[in-house]
Design an enzyme around this catalytic site. Sequence first.
Site, short mmCIF file in Angstrom:
data_model
loop_
_atom_site.label_atom_id
_atom_site.label_comp_id
_atom_site.label_asym_id
_atom_site.label_seq_id
_atom_site.Cartn_x
_atom_site.Cartn_y
_atom_site.Cartn_z
N LYS A 123 0.82 -1.22 0.00
CA LYS A 123 0.00 0.00 0.00
C LYS A 123 0.86 1.27 0.00
CE LYS A 123 -3.94 -2.22 2.34
NZ LYS A 123 -5.02 -2.02 3.32
N TYR A 153 -12.46 -2.14 -3.88
CA TYR A 153 -12.97 -2.36 -2.52
C TYR A 153 -14.49 -2.27 -2.45
CZ TYR A 153 -8.35 -2.29 -0.23
OH TYR A 153 -7.08 -2.60 0.21
N ASN A 199 -2.12 0.18 6.69
CA ASN A 199 -1.58 -1.06 7.26
C ASN A 199 -0.65 -1.82 6.30
OD1 ASN A 199 -3.56 -1.97 5.58
ND2 ASN A 199 -4.58 -3.28 7.08
N HIS A 226 -2.15 -5.50 1.68
CA HIS A 226 -3.45 -6.15 1.54
C HIS A 226 -3.22 -7.60 1.16
CE1 HIS A 226 -7.52 -7.02 0.11
NE2 HIS A 226 -6.95 -7.57 -0.94
N GLU A 241 -9.22 -10.83 -7.55
CA GLU A 241 -8.34 -9.69 -7.30
C GLU A 241 -7.08 -9.74 -8.16
OE1 GLU A 241 -9.85 -8.87 -2.72
OE2 GLU A 241 -7.75 -9.36 -3.07
#
Length: 140
Positions: free
Chosen positions: A8, A48, A111, A114, A125
């Site tokens: 990320k 998302y 965070n 993913h 995905e």
Amino acid sequence: MRTLAIIKPDAVRKNVVGKIVSQITESGFTVLGMKMIRISRQQAEAFYAVHRERPFFGELTEFMSSGPIVPIALEKDNAVTDFRGLIGATNPAEAAEGTIRKLYASSLGENAVHGSDSEDNGRLEVAFFFAEAELADNLS
Ligand code: CMP
């Protein structure tokens, strides 16, 4: 089995892409495809979409489109569960010692990585970011 990892924007900004990729490959995952890209707000919303009704959807999609990300298509036996083990709990404060989120994440929203949450989502995905023909196990 395949799973999708995304490094990320927070981890890209911290310059830890190389360390994270090393940890992933040293843990037995094969990289089928990897690229650094920046996605639009609309692309983040599409990726998302399952979280559309959640209160953090706006924050999440703004963050994921705030800078470059590194989607990585991974292959391993039991890839989905094993990768979620490697990255640790969603909230880095609850992540186990040595996990990628414990090492590099700063908050629940930012965070670091993913990981797909099921085998079906892993397939979907991976397909969101990679054409089948550009994955390493499809070159002839
Ligand atoms: P990820 O595995 O990418 O899937 C959905 C993401 O939503 C999750 O990691 C978190 O980064 C984010 N998320 C989950 N809960 C919250 C929250 N309460 N506030 C902000 N972001 C969240």
